[in-house]
Design a protein around this motif. Structure first.
Motif, PDB file in Angstrom:
ATOM      1  N   SER A 188      30.728  46.448  42.416  1.00 32.14           N
ATOM      2  CA  SER A 188      30.340  46.883  41.072  1.00 32.14           C
ATOM      3  C   SER A 188      30.807  48.318  40.942  1.00 32.14           C
ATOM      4  O   SER A 188      31.477  48.854  41.822  1.00 32.14           O
ATOM      5  N   SER A 189      30.469  48.950  39.846  1.00 33.50           N
ATOM      6  CA  SER A 189      30.802  50.355  39.652  1.00 33.50           C
ATOM      7  C   SER A 189      29.533  51.189  39.636  1.00 33.50           C
ATOM      8  O   SER A 189      28.426  50.668  39.398  1.00 33.50           O
ATOM      9  N   ILE A 190      29.680  52.470  39.900  1.00 36.08           N
ATOM     10  CA  ILE A 190      28.564  53.388  39.686  1.00 36.08           C
ATOM     11  C   ILE A 190      28.247  53.359  38.188  1.00 36.08           C
ATOM     12  O   ILE A 190      29.104  53.702  37.355  1.00 36.08           O
ATOM     13  N   PRO A 191      27.056  52.891  37.775  1.00 35.63           N
ATOM     14  CA  PRO A 191      26.788  52.673  36.340  1.00 35.63           C
ATOM     15  C   PRO A 191      27.069  53.883  35.468  1.00 35.63           C
ATOM     16  O   PRO A 191      27.657  53.755  34.387  1.00 35.63           O
ATOM     17  N   SER A 192      26.672  55.079  35.918  1.00 38.22           N
ATOM     18  CA  SER A 192      26.864  56.267  35.070  1.00 38.22           C
ATOM     19  C   SER A 192      28.334  56.620  34.905  1.00 38.22           C
ATOM     20  O   SER A 192      28.692  57.340  33.968  1.00 38.22           O
ATOM     21  N   SER A 193      29.209  56.119  35.776  1.00 32.89           N
ATOM     22  CA  SER A 193      30.630  56.429  35.638  1.00 32.89           C
ATOM     23  C   SER A 193      31.294  55.610  34.538  1.00 32.89           C
ATOM     24  O   SER A 193      32.427  55.898  34.150  1.00 32.89           O
ATOM     25  N   LEU A 194      30.601  54.595  34.027  1.00 38.25           N
ATOM     26  CA  LEU A 194      31.158  53.754  32.961  1.00 38.25           C
ATOM     27  C   LEU A 194      30.752  54.210  31.568  1.00 38.25           C
ATOM     28  O   LEU A 194      31.258  53.677  30.580  1.00 38.25           O
ATOM     29  N   THR A 195      29.859  55.167  31.479  1.00 36.27           N
ATOM     30  CA  THR A 195      29.324  55.568  30.178  1.00 36.27           C
ATOM     31  C   THR A 195      29.723  56.997  29.825  1.00 36.27           C
ATOM     32  O   THR A 195      29.011  57.685  29.103  1.00 36.27           O
ATOM     33  N   THR A 196      30.862  57.429  30.326  1.00 40.97           N
ATOM     34  CA  THR A 196      31.348  58.779  30.051  1.00 40.97           C
ATOM     35  C   THR A 196      32.404  58.719  28.952  1.00 40.97           C
ATOM     36  O   THR A 196      32.929  57.644  28.636  1.00 40.97           O
ATOM     37  N   PRO A 197      32.774  59.852  28.362  1.00 30.92           N
ATOM     38  CA  PRO A 197      33.883  59.862  27.390  1.00 30.92           C
ATOM     39  C   PRO A 197      35.247  59.792  28.059  1.00 30.92           C
ATOM     40  O   PRO A 197      36.266  59.751  27.380  1.00 30.92           O
ATOM     41  N   HIS A 198      35.294  59.801  29.380  1.00 30.77           N
ATOM     42  CA  HIS A 198      36.561  59.797  30.089  1.00 30.77           C
ATOM     43  C   HIS A 198      37.249  58.433  29.980  1.00 30.77           C
ATOM     44  O   HIS A 198      36.597  57.390  29.891  1.00 30.77           O
ATOM     45  N   GLN A 199      38.582  58.468  30.025  1.00 25.82           N
ATOM     46  CA  GLN A 199      39.329  57.214  30.048  1.00 25.82           C
ATOM     47  C   GLN A 199      39.621  56.857  31.503  1.00 25.82           C
ATOM     48  O   GLN A 199      40.495  57.425  32.145  1.00 25.82           O
ATOM     49  N   TYR A 242      37.007  38.993  29.786  1.00 23.03           N
ATOM     50  CA  TYR A 242      35.933  38.788  30.743  1.00 23.03           C
ATOM     51  C   TYR A 242      35.768  40.070  31.544  1.00 23.03           C
ATOM     52  O   TYR A 242      36.746  40.663  32.009  1.00 23.03           O
ATOM     53  N   CYS A 243      34.522  40.520  31.703  1.00 25.01           N
ATOM     54  CA  CYS A 243      34.226  41.709  32.501  1.00 25.01           C
ATOM     55  C   CYS A 243      33.503  41.272  33.776  1.00 25.01           C
ATOM     56  O   CYS A 243      32.398  40.737  33.707  1.00 25.01           O
ATOM     57  N   PRO A 244      34.115  41.487  34.954  1.00 24.57           N
ATOM     58  CA  PRO A 244      33.486  41.046  36.200  1.00 24.57           C
ATOM     59  C   PRO A 244      32.521  42.054  36.798  1.00 24.57           C
ATOM     60  O   PRO A 244      31.994  41.814  37.890  1.00 24.57           O
ATOM     61  N   ASP A 245      32.286  43.171  36.118  1.00 20.94           N
ATOM     62  CA  ASP A 245      31.505  44.271  36.682  1.00 20.94           C
ATOM     63  C   ASP A 245      30.070  44.225  36.174  1.00 20.94           C
ATOM     64  O   ASP A 245      29.811  44.511  35.000  1.00 20.94           O
ATOM     65  N   PRO A 246      29.097  43.893  37.024  1.00 19.30           N
ATOM     66  CA  PRO A 246      27.699  43.833  36.563  1.00 19.30           C
ATOM     67  C   PRO A 246      27.156  45.178  36.087  1.00 19.30           C
ATOM     68  O   PRO A 246      26.148  45.210  35.385  1.00 19.30           O
ATOM     69  N   SER A 247      27.812  46.274  36.477  1.00 20.61           N
ATOM     70  CA  SER A 247      27.353  47.588  36.017  1.00 20.61           C
ATOM     71  C   SER A 247      27.639  47.822  34.550  1.00 20.61           C
ATOM     72  O   SER A 247      27.056  48.721  33.934  1.00 20.61           O
ATOM     73  N   TRP A 289      20.316  42.412  38.122  1.00 16.76           N
ATOM     74  CA  TRP A 289      21.538  41.700  37.774  1.00 16.76           C
ATOM     75  C   TRP A 289      21.447  40.234  38.169  1.00 16.76           C
ATOM     76  O   TRP A 289      20.786  39.885  39.159  1.00 16.76           O
ATOM     77  N   PRO A 290      22.131  39.353  37.438  1.00 12.46           N
ATOM     78  CA  PRO A 290      22.201  37.954  37.869  1.00 12.46           C
ATOM     79  C   PRO A 290      23.102  37.828  39.093  1.00 12.46           C
ATOM     80  O   PRO A 290      23.852  38.747  39.445  1.00 12.46           O
ATOM     81  N   ARG A 291      23.042  36.688  39.723  1.00  7.72           N
ATOM     82  CA  ARG A 291      23.873  36.448  40.898  1.00  7.72           C
ATOM     83  C   ARG A 291      25.347  36.549  40.529  1.00  7.72           C
ATOM     84  O   ARG A 291      25.781  36.066  39.489  1.00  7.72           O
ATOM     85  N   TRP A 292      26.106  37.188  41.395  1.00  8.89           N
ATOM     86  CA  TRP A 292      27.555  37.326  41.205  1.00  8.89           C
ATOM     87  C   TRP A 292      28.234  36.087  41.766  1.00  8.89           C
ATOM     88  O   TRP A 292      27.598  35.054  41.983  1.00  8.89           O
ATOM     89  N   LYS A 313      27.755  47.094  30.494  1.00  9.22           N
ATOM     90  CA  LYS A 313      26.877  46.460  29.513  1.00  9.22           C
ATOM     91  C   LYS A 313      27.536  45.258  28.849  1.00  9.22           C
ATOM     92  O   LYS A 313      26.865  44.488  28.165  1.00  9.22           O
ATOM     93  N   HIS A 314      28.866  45.099  28.993  1.00  5.82           N
ATOM     94  CA  HIS A 314      29.494  43.881  28.494  1.00  5.82           C
ATOM     95  C   HIS A 314      29.962  42.989  29.649  1.00  5.82           C
ATOM     96  O   HIS A 314      30.976  42.307  29.561  1.00  5.82           O
ATOM     97  N   PHE A 315      29.187  42.950  30.714  1.00  4.34           N
ATOM     98  CA  PHE A 315      29.443  42.087  31.860  1.00  4.34           C
ATOM     99  C   PHE A 315      29.489  40.617  31.431  1.00  4.34           C
ATOM    100  O   PHE A 315      28.684  40.153  30.637  1.00  4.34           O
ATOM    101  N   GLY A 316      30.451  39.898  31.960  1.00  5.79           N
ATOM    102  CA  GLY A 316      30.572  38.463  31.695  1.00  5.79           C
ATOM    103  C   GLY A 316      31.564  38.174  30.587  1.00  5.79           C
ATOM    104  O   GLY A 316      32.424  38.982  30.240  1.00  5.79           O
TER     105      GLY A 316
END
Length: 862
Positions: A216-227, A708-713, A247-250, A715-718
């Motif tokens: 998965s990813s560090i959750p806070s690293s996905l919610t930054t203004p950075h690209q 499809y987003c494979p990252d459970p971290s 999180w649901p089972r991966w 917010k648009h996972f799945g």
């Protein structure tokens, strides 16, 4: 962020050099080209210091350990990461990589009974590698359960801070990485790929028997203004992680480890320099390391009645397990083995094998319905659920965006006035519906398309006076505005052109073919006049190469004036696209959507350097990880632009199998059209995977997901619940796909989109690509193409002197078709009792298909 210290240790290996900062984290990692270590330049792989939220990338560099433990099943998990360490360095007279490794004694606040030691040392072999050996020991007096053991990998996938000029784009593409992941037990890896595909790359993989089960990813690293895509974490154990996050089972199991007092367990992480270009250096390196290396054919996504072959090298599979009812065929030798999987029904499948060392590895596959069924169901879903039938609305007759889980259709014009996405999504689904009807015509669906164009597109979105195309609706919702966005034009001119194709074939359209072709050409001209007026001229845009089809048909119809006007612009545009070395930017500097356009410009201008560079960059952006969501997928994430509907894309979680996937695969796919002795195996696999992968996102009822987003971290996972612009991708598939039989050297042949058989008398091809318009037998230089109808079977004499072609007419009326045949032996053909002469080795043959019929045609050389 920890206090800075000058006390830094270093390791200088044969191909990798490391510098360590606080807590044993790798602050610098330089690697050299493993093939030419003395000639190539070294590359730095570690992410620079970047703050985000309350964290910083320096706390998540490689060498970081995330630990979660508890002492009883009813207790709460306690989580920590290494915050300090004691370092044991070699003495001055000892070589860094002598028998004494560089050792770190890690400290974990809040966790006192677990002792963790890390050792870094070089291990020689076919590829010198640096080993990070982690020992975890229970030094307490009671049992401890380890439910989280994760390794963050903050690698340099940070794309901010660059401009659109050539100097800035060159710097971006030469200094940054794509991070490709595969999490499948012992066969897992993370591969840091330079964006130019130049060596070296950095392979990070487990070196122990267990491997990795989750990422998965560090959750806070996905919610930054950075690209960027954030910071990934790979896990040897992840039960506590998913319980903490809810999180649901991966796709793999989430497990934990029980350590009794005094027990210890060792884990290894390998850092290996490699390359990945015309050969799959990842698989070669994994094999050299004795790790399982996995390949799949034709793709990690395929129709259930076709099946998928899983090939293993570097390990010998001893037992296979498939998660669903399936027929399997297996084989093995001293170098590896394979398993061919053909399930009873469509759906997801996890294929697991145990190798001779007792290691377990997992492959994630997706089996679909036959593609022709998916095409028809998708069209039916659009007609039933996405057509606005509200006479009081300016969106009347429009095809609108829909939330596929709730069934909510977006018919409020506000959704079309706040961003450019809604109109593009509408045109994309109309474009797919048109492409479907060029294959399988339905008079009712064609009426819907004509109403879409005449009553919505040309009344609200596209000005019929100058053919300029708006991107958003004005605030009153009556007319579109913002005509200077070139990305909106290619799907519109492709829609008009596809209606021309329908009119030529079935004649069920409202207007004559010529009218649609003129609209297509004038839309393309308007793109040059309005769309690029205030936009960067030198970049490629998605779908633009279909303009060359319009030019061909203008010539065919004798529309010389339109042809000359459009050709002038197209030629100039091609020249502009090859002026920059890296013209791949779009609305953000990192945008993969223009790869095919740039490649085609190089092809038209015979610019081999540009074609080669574009293929390398496009290849670098794609994964060959044998998981259906990653295999052949473009590397993409949200660029921060507005999405008008709610919660479609709201953070930086990666978006797999999106609308660029099939168009950008075409550069590799079209490479299969040339004669060759050897095709780069990885290019072929990228072509196959890129074309088939997105069909995993079409639901059984015909609803489609935009990605499809494979990252459970994230917010648009799945599966994303919105269709988005996915129709653009499926349109390109229908227009460009074919059934291919390709030479494979000692392995015989590779096939795509067809079943193939041969004997001493003939070759037989049965297409399953869902389209059935084209068959290419590249290993013998023969091609067959039908202007309409579905090729069910081709039989070709072994001497290429005669053929038998069985074609289905899916229309309920007679259709006159043209067959184009290339590569037969001889210059004269007997066709229905008439002699036909080849022109430059090509036969043009006419035939008539009766309504709703299956016909067989025979031709033979004279």
């Amino acid at each position: 962020m920890e206090d800075f210290s000058d006390d830094r240790s270093e390791l200088s290996g044969s191909l990798i050099s490391m510098e360590f900062g606080q807590s044993g984290r790798i602050s610098q990692l330089w690697a050299a080209d493993p093939v030419l270590p003395e000639e190539g330049e070294e590359f730095q792989f570690i992410l620079p210091p970047i703050p985000f939220g309350e964290e910083t990338s320096e706390d998540l560099l490689p060498g970081t350990i995330l630990l979660g433990v508890r002492t009883g099943p009813e207790d709460h998990w306690v989580f920590s990461r290494n915050s300090a360490s004691n370092t044991s360095l070699p003495s001055d007279d000892e070589d860094t990589f002598s028998a004494i490794p560089l050792t770190f004694e890690y400290d974990f606040p809040l966790i006192s009974d677990i002792q963790v030691t890390g050792k870094f040392y070089e291990q020689s072999g076919p590829i010198p590698q640096v080993v990070w050996e982690i020992e975890v020991r229970n030094r307490g007096k009671i049992s401890v359960e380890i439910g989280e053991l994760g390794f963050p990998l903050a690698l340099n996938n940070f794309y901010d801070g660059f401009g659109w000029n050539d100097e800035q784009l060159k710097k971006l593409w030469n200094s940054r990485l794509y991070v490709h992941k595969y999490i499948g037990g012992a066969a897992s890896y993370v591969y840091a790929q330079r964006m130019t595909s130049e060596p070296p790359g950095l392979l990070v993989c487990p070196g122990d028997d267990r491997g990795w089960e989750f990422c998965s990813s560090i959750p806070s690293s996905l919610t930054t203004p950075h690209q960027w895509e954030g910071i990934p974490v790979v896990y040897a154990y992840s039960r506590a992680t998913v319980e903490r996050e809810g999180w649901p089972r991966w796709w793999n199991d989430h497990t934990s480890l029980i350590l009794e007092p005094g027990d210890r367990r060792t884990f290894k992480v390998l850092f290996v320099p490699t390359e990945r270009d015309r050969e799959d250096g990842v698989n070669l390196a994994m094999t050299a390391l004795g790790r399982p290396a996995i390949r799949v054919l034709p793709s990690a996504v395929a129709p259930a009645d076709v099946g998928i072959a899983v090939e293993v090298q570097g390990a010998v599979p001893k037992r296979w397990f498939v998660s669903r009812d399936a027929e399997i065929q297996t084989d093995e030798d001293e170098e590896g083995g394979f398993c061919f999987v053909k399930p009873k029904e469509p759906g997801r499948a996890r294929v697991t094998f145990e190798d001779s060392f007792g290691r377990h590895s997992h492959v994630h596959l997706m089996f679909t319905e036959p593609i022709d069924k998916l095409i028809k169901r998708r069209a039916d879903y659009i007609v039933q659920n996405q057509v606005c039938r509200d006479g009081s609305s300016p969106l009347n007759h429009a095809i609108v965006q829909i939330q596929t889980n709730s069934g909510e259709a977006y018919t409020n014009f506000d959704e079309y006035s706040k961003g450019t996405s809604a109109i593009e999504c509408s045109v994309s689904d109309a474009l797919f519906l048109a492409a479907k009807n060029s294959l399988y015509p339905s008079s009712e669906e064609i009426k819907i398309l004509d109403a879409y164009v005449d009553e919505f597109l040309l009344k609200v979105v596209q000005n019929p006076g100058d053919m300029s195309v708006g991107s958003v609706l004005a605030e009153n919702g009556k007319l579109a505005s913002y005509f200077g966005r070139p990305m909106t034009y290619p799907p519109v001119f492709a829609l008009h052109h596809t209606l021309y194709q329908i009119a030529k074939a079935s004649g069920d359209t409202k207007h004559r073919p010529e009218k649609y072709l003129i609209r297509a050409a004038e839309t393309a001209l308007a793109m040059f006049q309005f769309g690029w007026r205030n936009y960067i001229h030198s970049v490629g845009i998605l779908g633009y190469p279909r303009v060359y089809r319009i030019l061909e048909d203008l010539t065919e119809e004798g529309m010389d004036n339109l042809f000359l006007k459009l050709e002038q612009h197209v030629t100039q545009k091609a020249s502009e696209m090859v002026k920059l070395q890296y013209p791949y930017a779009g609305e953000s500097v990192l945008d993969t959507s223009g790869f095919e356009a740039v490649y085609t410009a190089g092809l038209v201008l015979d610019d081999d350097e540009h074609m080669e560079r574009t293929l390398r960059c496009s290849f670098a952006a794609r994964s060959l990880a044998p998981s259906w969501w990653w295999y052949g997928s473009d590397k993409r994430s949200w660029d921060g632009t507005d999405i008008t509907w709610k919660n479609a894309l709201i953070d930086r979680g990666e978006t797999c199998l999106g609308h660029t996937n099939i168009p950008n695969a075409l550069s590799f796919f079209h490479g299969l059209d040339r004669d060759y002795l050897a095709l780069p195996d990885v290019y072929m696999r990228i072509a196959f995977g890129g074309m088939l992968g997105p069909w995993a996102l079409v639901r059984g009822d015909g609803a489609a997901s935009m990605c499809y987003c494979p990252d459970p971290s994230s917010k648009h996972f799945g599966y994303n619940p919105y269709t988005g612009t996915s129709g653009i991708g499926y349109y390109h598939y229908i227009q460009e796909v074919g059934a291919y039989v390709l030479p494979a050297g000692k392995e015989g042949v590779f096939t795509f989109g067809c079943h193939f058989q041969s004997d001493e008398n003939s070759y037989k091809v049965q297409p399953w690509d869902g389209v059935g318009r084209r068959v290419v037998l590249r290993q013998i230089g023969a091609e067959f193409e039908a202007s309409f109808g579905k090729i069910l079977e081709l039989e070709l004499d072994i001497q290429k002197s005669w053929f038998k072609l069985t074609i289905e007419n899916p229309a309920d009326k007679s259709i006159a078709i043209q067959l184009t045949v290339r590569g037969l032996w001889g210059s004269t053909l007997d066709w229905g009792g008439n002699s036909v002469q080849a022109k430059e080795g090509e036969y043009k043959l006419s035939a008539v298909l009766p309504p709703s019929s299956v016909q067989t045609f025979v031709g033979g050389s004279i």
